[in-house]
Design a protein around this motif. Structure first.
Motif, PDB file in Angstrom:
ATOM      1  N   LYS A 224       0.817  -1.218   0.000  1.00  0.00           N
ATOM      2  CA  LYS A 224       0.000   0.000   0.000  1.00  0.00           C
ATOM      3  C   LYS A 224       0.849   1.267   0.000  1.00  0.00           C
ATOM      4  CE  LYS A 224      -3.999  -1.976   2.386  1.00  0.00           C
ATOM      5  NZ  LYS A 224      -4.706  -2.027   3.671  1.00  0.00           N
ATOM      6  N   VAL A 225       1.904   1.301   0.806  1.00  0.00           N
ATOM      7  CA  VAL A 225       2.684   2.531   0.948  1.00  0.00           C
ATOM      8  C   VAL A 225       3.859   2.614  -0.026  1.00  0.00           C
ATOM      9  CG1 VAL A 225       2.041   2.801   3.365  1.00  0.00           C
ATOM     10  CG2 VAL A 225       4.198   1.688   2.793  1.00  0.00           C
ATOM     11  N   GLY A 226       4.321   1.490  -0.534  1.00  0.00           N
ATOM     12  CA  GLY A 226       5.470   1.491  -1.440  1.00  0.00           C
ATOM     13  C   GLY A 226       5.293   2.337  -2.685  1.00  0.00           C
ATOM     14  N   PRO A 227       4.171   2.210  -3.408  1.00  0.00           N
ATOM     15  CA  PRO A 227       4.002   2.981  -4.644  1.00  0.00           C
ATOM     16  C   PRO A 227       4.097   4.497  -4.444  1.00  0.00           C
ATOM     17  CG  PRO A 227       2.435   1.187  -4.591  1.00  0.00           C
ATOM     18  CD  PRO A 227       3.102   1.221  -3.236  1.00  0.00           C
ATOM     19  N   ALA A 228       3.708   4.997  -3.287  1.00  0.00           N
ATOM     20  CA  ALA A 228       3.808   6.438  -3.030  1.00  0.00           C
ATOM     21  C   ALA A 228       5.261   6.898  -3.027  1.00  0.00           C
ATOM     22  CB  ALA A 228       3.144   6.784  -1.699  1.00  0.00           C
ATOM     23  N   CYS A 229       6.186   5.974  -2.803  1.00  0.00           N
ATOM     24  CA  CYS A 229       7.621   6.288  -2.819  1.00  0.00           C
ATOM     25  C   CYS A 229       8.286   5.812  -4.104  1.00  0.00           C
ATOM     26  CB  CYS A 229       8.313   5.621  -1.631  1.00  0.00           C
ATOM     27  SG  CYS A 229       7.664   6.085  -0.028  1.00  0.00           S
ATOM     28  N   GLY A 230       7.506   5.265  -5.025  1.00  0.00           N
ATOM     29  CA  GLY A 230       8.064   4.763  -6.274  1.00  0.00           C
ATOM     30  C   GLY A 230       8.550   3.333  -6.185  1.00  0.00           C
ATOM     31  N   ILE A 231       8.169   2.627  -5.147  1.00  0.00           N
ATOM     32  CA  ILE A 231       8.595   1.242  -4.955  1.00  0.00           C
ATOM     33  C   ILE A 231       7.378   0.345  -5.130  1.00  0.00           C
ATOM     34  CG2 ILE A 231       9.602  -0.405  -3.338  1.00  0.00           C
ATOM     35  CD1 ILE A 231      10.961   2.064  -2.005  1.00  0.00           C
ATOM     36  N   ASN A 232       7.429  -0.514  -6.138  1.00  0.00           N
ATOM     37  CA  ASN A 232       6.285  -1.372  -6.437  1.00  0.00           C
ATOM     38  C   ASN A 232       6.524  -2.776  -5.911  1.00  0.00           C
ATOM     39  OD1 ASN A 232       4.728   0.591  -7.918  1.00  0.00           O
ATOM     40  ND2 ASN A 232       6.395   0.503  -9.399  1.00  0.00           N
ATOM     41  N   ILE A 233       5.787  -3.107  -4.875  1.00  0.00           N
ATOM     42  CA  ILE A 233       5.908  -4.417  -4.239  1.00  0.00           C
ATOM     43  C   ILE A 233       4.503  -4.972  -4.071  1.00  0.00           C
ATOM     44  CG2 ILE A 233       5.969  -3.363  -1.933  1.00  0.00           C
ATOM     45  CD1 ILE A 233       7.892  -5.655  -1.123  1.00  0.00           C
ATOM     46  N   GLY A 234       4.333  -6.235  -4.395  1.00  0.00           N
ATOM     47  CA  GLY A 234       3.020  -6.865  -4.327  1.00  0.00           C
ATOM     48  C   GLY A 234       2.658  -7.322  -2.929  1.00  0.00           C
ATOM     49  N   PRO A 235       1.400  -7.655  -2.717  1.00  0.00           N
ATOM     50  CA  PRO A 235       0.936  -8.070  -1.393  1.00  0.00           C
ATOM     51  C   PRO A 235       1.114  -9.559  -1.117  1.00  0.00           C
ATOM     52  CG  PRO A 235      -0.919  -7.904  -2.865  1.00  0.00           C
ATOM     53  CD  PRO A 235       0.287  -7.478  -3.655  1.00  0.00           C
ATOM     54  N   SER A 236       1.646 -10.313  -2.084  1.00  0.00           N
ATOM     55  CA  SER A 236       1.658 -11.777  -1.936  1.00  0.00           C
ATOM     56  C   SER A 236       3.026 -12.389  -2.165  1.00  0.00           C
ATOM     57  CB  SER A 236       0.662 -12.395  -2.921  1.00  0.00           C
ATOM     58  OG  SER A 236      -0.616 -11.866  -2.720  1.00  0.00           O
ATOM     59  N   GLY A 237       4.007 -11.934  -1.423  1.00  0.00           N
ATOM     60  CA  GLY A 237       5.329 -12.550  -1.518  1.00  0.00           C
ATOM     61  C   GLY A 237       5.296 -13.949  -0.930  1.00  0.00           C
ATOM     62  N   ASN A 238       6.424 -14.604  -0.967  1.00  0.00           N
ATOM     63  CA  ASN A 238       6.565 -15.963  -0.450  1.00  0.00           C
ATOM     64  C   ASN A 238       6.877 -15.900   1.049  1.00  0.00           C
ATOM     65  OD1 ASN A 238       7.060 -18.751  -0.276  1.00  0.00           O
ATOM     66  ND2 ASN A 238       9.213 -18.476  -0.766  1.00  0.00           N
ATOM     67  N   VAL A 239       5.957 -16.334   1.885  1.00  0.00           N
ATOM     68  CA  VAL A 239       6.190 -16.357   3.332  1.00  0.00           C
ATOM     69  C   VAL A 239       6.740 -17.726   3.703  1.00  0.00           C
ATOM     70  CG1 VAL A 239       5.140 -16.215   5.621  1.00  0.00           C
ATOM     71  CG2 VAL A 239       4.343 -14.717   3.790  1.00  0.00           C
ATOM     72  N   VAL A 240       7.872 -17.710   4.402  1.00  0.00           N
ATOM     73  CA  VAL A 240       8.498 -18.947   4.853  1.00  0.00           C
ATOM     74  C   VAL A 240       8.530 -18.916   6.373  1.00  0.00           C
ATOM     75  CG1 VAL A 240      10.563 -20.381   4.789  1.00  0.00           C
ATOM     76  CG2 VAL A 240       9.919 -19.026   2.776  1.00  0.00           C
ATOM     77  N   ALA A 241       7.784 -19.831   6.987  1.00  0.00           N
ATOM     78  CA  ALA A 241       7.740 -19.902   8.454  1.00  0.00           C
ATOM     79  C   ALA A 241       8.807 -20.879   8.937  1.00  0.00           C
ATOM     80  CB  ALA A 241       6.363 -20.355   8.920  1.00  0.00           C
ATOM     81  N   ILE A 242       9.563 -20.440   9.930  1.00  0.00           N
ATOM     82  CA  ILE A 242      10.594 -21.296  10.522  1.00  0.00           C
ATOM     83  C   ILE A 242      10.221 -21.579  11.977  1.00  0.00           C
ATOM     84  CG2 ILE A 242      12.429 -20.601   8.944  1.00  0.00           C
ATOM     85  CD1 ILE A 242      13.386 -18.593  11.018  1.00  0.00           C
ATOM     86  N   ASN A 243      10.797 -22.644  12.524  1.00  0.00           N
ATOM     87  CA  ASN A 243      10.400 -23.091  13.861  1.00  0.00           C
ATOM     88  C   ASN A 243      11.033 -22.312  15.011  1.00  0.00           C
ATOM     89  OD1 ASN A 243       8.658 -25.077  12.886  1.00  0.00           O
ATOM     90  ND2 ASN A 243      10.364 -26.487  12.572  1.00  0.00           N
ATOM     91  N   SER A 244      12.217 -21.773  14.782  1.00  0.00           N
ATOM     92  CA  SER A 244      12.874 -21.036  15.865  1.00  0.00           C
ATOM     93  C   SER A 244      13.513 -19.777  15.295  1.00  0.00           C
ATOM     94  CB  SER A 244      13.944 -21.901  16.538  1.00  0.00           C
ATOM     95  OG  SER A 244      15.126 -21.928  15.757  1.00  0.00           O
ATOM     96  N   ASP A 245      14.014 -18.928  16.177  1.00  0.00           N
ATOM     97  CA  ASP A 245      14.635 -17.690  15.721  1.00  0.00           C
ATOM     98  C   ASP A 245      16.155 -17.785  15.663  1.00  0.00           C
ATOM     99  OD1 ASP A 245      15.206 -17.703  18.411  1.00  0.00           O
ATOM    100  OD2 ASP A 245      14.655 -15.611  18.741  1.00  0.00           O
ATOM    101  N   ARG A 246      16.677 -18.993  15.542  1.00  0.00           N
ATOM    102  CA  ARG A 246      18.130 -19.174  15.434  1.00  0.00           C
ATOM    103  C   ARG A 246      18.618 -18.711  14.062  1.00  0.00           C
ATOM    104  NH1 ARG A 246      19.350 -25.237  16.549  1.00  0.00           N
ATOM    105  NH2 ARG A 246      18.232 -25.174  14.584  1.00  0.00           N
ATOM    106  N   ALA A 247      19.817 -18.181  14.032  1.00  0.00           N
ATOM    107  CA  ALA A 247      20.395 -17.685  12.772  1.00  0.00           C
ATOM    108  C   ALA A 247      20.424 -18.772  11.711  1.00  0.00           C
ATOM    109  CB  ALA A 247      21.810 -17.154  13.027  1.00  0.00           C
ATOM    110  N   GLU A 248      20.794 -19.980  12.091  1.00  0.00           N
ATOM    111  CA  GLU A 248      20.898 -21.053  11.085  1.00  0.00           C
ATOM    112  C   GLU A 248      19.548 -21.403  10.474  1.00  0.00           C
ATOM    113  OE1 GLU A 248      21.059 -25.396  13.022  1.00  0.00           O
ATOM    114  OE2 GLU A 248      22.578 -24.056  13.865  1.00  0.00           O
ATOM    115  N   ASP A 249      18.456 -21.222  11.213  1.00  0.00           N
ATOM    116  CA  ASP A 249      17.127 -21.471  10.644  1.00  0.00           C
ATOM    117  C   ASP A 249      16.784 -20.418   9.590  1.00  0.00           C
ATOM    118  OD1 ASP A 249      16.808 -23.730  12.176  1.00  0.00           O
ATOM    119  OD2 ASP A 249      15.589 -22.746  13.711  1.00  0.00           O
ATOM    120  N   TYR A 250      17.117 -19.156   9.862  1.00  0.00           N
ATOM    121  CA  TYR A 250      16.895 -18.107   8.867  1.00  0.00           C
ATOM    122  C   TYR A 250      17.740 -18.386   7.621  1.00  0.00           C
ATOM    123  CZ  TYR A 250      14.139 -15.099  11.932  1.00  0.00           C
ATOM    124  OH  TYR A 250      13.144 -14.586  12.721  1.00  0.00           O
ATOM    125  N   ILE A 251      19.002 -18.722   7.826  1.00  0.00           N
ATOM    126  CA  ILE A 251      19.906 -18.963   6.697  1.00  0.00           C
ATOM    127  C   ILE A 251      19.447 -20.163   5.867  1.00  0.00           C
ATOM    128  CG2 ILE A 251      22.262 -19.669   6.104  1.00  0.00           C
ATOM    129  CD1 ILE A 251      23.123 -17.820   8.513  1.00  0.00           C
TER     130      ILE A 251
END
Length: 153
Positions: free
Chosen positions: A74-101
């Motif tokens: 919603k706010v991106g286009p006002a700044c010239g940044i076009n981003i959609g509302p449906s990116g790929n969400v990846v849920a991980i089980n913990s907040d450890r760095a290796e899980d994000y990586i």
């Protein structure tokens, strides 16, 4: 005790100038804030991301991921940044760095940017994510704390 002062020479640096699509914008040196300028003026150039981005988030913060994507679209286009509302969400089980990586490694090959939503400001995790995204698997990345997505709380 006697306190003494010593004079030193110096110079005053000119206030910064931000380049936008519409020209040069002066920054208020008292505030050193870019927020109003970036909201009202388009960036010089930006990538059109559409829905080609990934959001890596812990399972318990998936609602934050959806809210982030909706708000960014919603706010991106006002700044010239076009981003959609449906990116790929990846849920991980913990907040450890290796899980994000691992999530980035396994899910972000076709993404134009990776956004990692983290629950707190652990520096070692931030550093590991940035090292991976800059050196091991070069991809634009942003790490955001979930608490900063909901300032009303």
């Amino acid at each position: 005790a006697v306190v003494s002062t010593q004079s030193t020479g110096g110079r005053q640096v000119a206030p910064p100038v931000l380049l936008t699509k519409d020209g040069k914008m002066n920054i208020d040196e008292r505030k050193a804030a870019f927020d109003n300028i970036t909201r009202k003026n388009f960036v010089i150039s930006s990538a059109t991301m559409g829905n080609d981005y990934s959001v890596i988030v812990t399972s318990r913060d998936q609602a934050n991921a959806r809210e982030f994507m909706e708000t960014a679209s919603k706010v991106g286009p006002a700044c010239g940044i076009n981003i959609g509302p449906s990116g790929n969400v990846v849920a991980i089980n913990s907040d450890r760095a290796e899980d994000y990586i691992n999530a980035i490694r396994n899910n972000a090959a076709n993404s134009k940017i990776v956004v990692c939503l983290v629950p707190n400001d652990k520096k070692d995790r931030y550093d590991a994510i940035k090292k991976h995204c800059c050196i091991d698997q070069p991809i634009p990345s942003q790490v955001l704390q979930c608490k900063n997505l909901n300032p009303k709380k």
